[in-house]
Design a protein around this motif. Structure first.
Motif, PDB file in Angstrom:
ATOM      1  N   PRO A 135       0.830  -1.208   0.000  1.00  0.00           N
ATOM      2  CA  PRO A 135       0.000   0.000   0.000  1.00  0.00           C
ATOM      3  C   PRO A 135       0.867   1.262   0.000  1.00  0.00           C
ATOM      4  O   PRO A 135       1.682   1.473   0.901  1.00  0.00           O
ATOM      5  CB  PRO A 135      -0.805  -0.122   1.293  1.00  0.00           C
ATOM      6  N   ALA A 136       0.690   2.087  -0.999  1.00  0.00           N
ATOM      7  CA  ALA A 136       1.587   3.219  -1.229  1.00  0.00           C
ATOM      8  C   ALA A 136       1.580   4.231  -0.094  1.00  0.00           C
ATOM      9  O   ALA A 136       2.626   4.785   0.267  1.00  0.00           O
ATOM     10  CB  ALA A 136       1.200   3.917  -2.538  1.00  0.00           C
ATOM     11  N   ALA A 137       0.407   4.500   0.477  1.00  0.00           N
ATOM     12  CA  ALA A 137       0.300   5.550   1.488  1.00  0.00           C
ATOM     13  C   ALA A 137       1.068   5.226   2.772  1.00  0.00           C
ATOM     14  O   ALA A 137       1.378   6.127   3.550  1.00  0.00           O
ATOM     15  CB  ALA A 137      -1.165   5.815   1.812  1.00  0.00           C
ATOM     16  N   SER A 138       1.377   3.971   2.980  1.00  0.00           N
ATOM     17  CA  SER A 138       2.083   3.582   4.206  1.00  0.00           C
ATOM     18  C   SER A 138       3.437   4.270   4.325  1.00  0.00           C
ATOM     19  O   SER A 138       3.859   4.649   5.421  1.00  0.00           O
ATOM     20  CB  SER A 138       2.278   2.056   4.243  1.00  0.00           C
ATOM     21  N   LEU A 139       4.124   4.437   3.180  1.00  0.00           N
ATOM     22  CA  LEU A 139       5.444   5.076   3.192  1.00  0.00           C
ATOM     23  C   LEU A 139       5.455   6.397   2.436  1.00  0.00           C
ATOM     24  O   LEU A 139       6.433   7.134   2.501  1.00  0.00           O
ATOM     25  CB  LEU A 139       6.495   4.122   2.624  1.00  0.00           C
ATOM     26  N   GLY A 140       4.387   6.698   1.712  1.00  0.00           N
ATOM     27  CA  GLY A 140       4.253   7.995   1.062  1.00  0.00           C
ATOM     28  C   GLY A 140       5.005   8.122  -0.254  1.00  0.00           C
ATOM     29  O   GLY A 140       5.753   7.227  -0.670  1.00  0.00           O
ATOM     30  N   SER A 141       4.820   9.267  -0.891  1.00  0.00           N
ATOM     31  CA  SER A 141       5.412   9.495  -2.207  1.00  0.00           C
ATOM     32  C   SER A 141       6.930   9.590  -2.156  1.00  0.00           C
ATOM     33  O   SER A 141       7.613   9.320  -3.150  1.00  0.00           O
ATOM     34  CB  SER A 141       4.830  10.761  -2.835  1.00  0.00           C
ATOM     35  N   SER A 142       7.487   9.969  -1.008  1.00  0.00           N
ATOM     36  CA  SER A 142       8.944  10.071  -0.894  1.00  0.00           C
ATOM     37  C   SER A 142       9.602   8.701  -1.033  1.00  0.00           C
ATOM     38  O   SER A 142      10.737   8.593  -1.505  1.00  0.00           O
ATOM     39  CB  SER A 142       9.341  10.718   0.435  1.00  0.00           C
ATOM     40  N   TYR A 143       8.894   7.640  -0.623  1.00  0.00           N
ATOM     41  CA  TYR A 143       9.433   6.283  -0.773  1.00  0.00           C
ATOM     42  C   TYR A 143       9.596   5.952  -2.250  1.00  0.00           C
ATOM     43  O   TYR A 143      10.610   5.363  -2.658  1.00  0.00           O
ATOM     44  CB  TYR A 143       8.508   5.280  -0.101  1.00  0.00           C
ATOM     45  N   LEU A 144       8.613   6.352  -3.052  1.00  0.00           N
ATOM     46  CA  LEU A 144       8.707   6.109  -4.494  1.00  0.00           C
ATOM     47  C   LEU A 144       9.918   6.836  -5.074  1.00  0.00           C
ATOM     48  O   LEU A 144      10.649   6.282  -5.902  1.00  0.00           O
ATOM     49  CB  LEU A 144       7.426   6.570  -5.180  1.00  0.00           C
ATOM     50  N   LYS A 145      10.141   8.051  -4.619  1.00  0.00           N
ATOM     51  CA  LYS A 145      11.289   8.822  -5.086  1.00  0.00           C
ATOM     52  C   LYS A 145      12.596   8.132  -4.708  1.00  0.00           C
ATOM     53  O   LYS A 145      13.536   8.066  -5.510  1.00  0.00           O
ATOM     54  CB  LYS A 145      11.249  10.232  -4.494  1.00  0.00           C
ATOM     55  N   ASP A 146      12.666   7.590  -3.505  1.00  0.00           N
ATOM     56  CA  ASP A 146      13.866   6.881  -3.058  1.00  0.00           C
ATOM     57  C   ASP A 146      14.141   5.650  -3.911  1.00  0.00           C
ATOM     58  O   ASP A 146      15.307   5.310  -4.168  1.00  0.00           O
ATOM     59  CB  ASP A 146      13.717   6.456  -1.592  1.00  0.00           C
ATOM     60  N   LEU A 147      13.075   4.996  -4.370  1.00  0.00           N
ATOM     61  CA  LEU A 147      13.238   3.799  -5.195  1.00  0.00           C
ATOM     62  C   LEU A 147      13.785   4.109  -6.577  1.00  0.00           C
ATOM     63  O   LEU A 147      14.379   3.240  -7.225  1.00  0.00           O
ATOM     64  CB  LEU A 147      11.898   3.074  -5.338  1.00  0.00           C
ATOM     65  N   GLN A 148      13.574   5.340  -7.037  1.00  0.00           N
ATOM     66  CA  GLN A 148      13.960   5.692  -8.399  1.00  0.00           C
ATOM     67  C   GLN A 148      15.464   5.622  -8.624  1.00  0.00           C
ATOM     68  O   GLN A 148      15.912   5.346  -9.735  1.00  0.00           O
ATOM     69  CB  GLN A 148      13.439   7.087  -8.768  1.00  0.00           C
TER      70      GLN A 148
END
Length: 215
Positions: A135-148
């Motif tokens: 679930p994306a909201a658990s770690l927020g949009s910054s987590y997605l940025k870190d994965l990039q």
């Protein structure tokens, strides 16, 4: 439609509408409203009443104007039923290798659910076309940025907790597209059969994605 064309359509839409357990009698006006609002990638969850019938019905009505897929596909059996109904894509909250293989075998876009870098790489290596960060909201949009940084070559679709307030942040932080459920499939609008209101809400989501991609 080829798989590459389907993947491009998902990107162009920017949003996968997560239609969970709708009234089967309302699925056509729901689909029409979403398309009118600029969202043409529709997921009907497999745990819905008459799910496969609805997938087949919407796909037959709109053809290539819409992508229609099955969601909450937890296993091989569900995937087979979804594909027999004509699903363009398989959207899952989990990663199951056999489900990915079956989707690929029949030309459907496979989008398994993952969270950790290990799960992301494992699913992509097994042949997943896209991965669902859930679930994306658990770690927020910054987590997605870190994965990039290390995993930017793997297209990701964050799902779970996406709304009008944060959708731009997810797109800006590298999302290929997003999955939007309750915030898009507004309960009050559906209960009131306010399909014009649903189309307007879809339009607002679609505009947010367009605005984010311009930045």
């Amino acid at each position: 439609m080829r798989k590459t064309e389907r993947m491009n359509k998902i990107y162009q839409s920017g949003i996968i509408a997560v239609i969970r357990r709708p009234d089967p009698e309302k699925i056509m006006p729901i689909a029409e409203a979403l398309l009118a609002g600029g969202i043409d990638t529709l997921e009907i969850t497999a745990d819905s009443e008459r799910a496969y019938e609805m997938i087949e019905k919407v796909k037959k009505e709109f053809g290539d104007k819409a992508l229609v897929g099955a969601g909450t596909v937890l296993d091989e059996v569900t995937a087979r039923h979804a594909l027999e109904a004509g699903s363009d894509f398989i959207f899952a909250p989990n990663y199951d290798r056999v489900t990915v293989e079956i989707g690929n075998r029949y030309g459907a876009v496979t989008i398994p659910g993952v969270m950790t870098p290990t799960e992301i790489v494992s699913a992509y290596t097994a042949g997943a076309d896209l991965v669902k960060i859930f679930p994306a909201a658990s770690l927020g949009s910054s987590y997605l940025k870190d994965l990039q940084g290390p995993l930017g070559h793997i297209p990701m679709i964050p799902t779970g907790g996406i709304n009008l307030d944060n959708v731009e942040a997810y797109i800006n932080n590298g999302a290929y597209a997003v999955g939007a459920g309750g915030s898009l499939m507004n309960k009050q609008l559906l209960e009131a059969e306010d399909f014009e209101g649903l189309a307007e809400l879809a339009r607002n989501f679609a505009q947010k994605v367009k605005d984010a991609r311009k930045e």
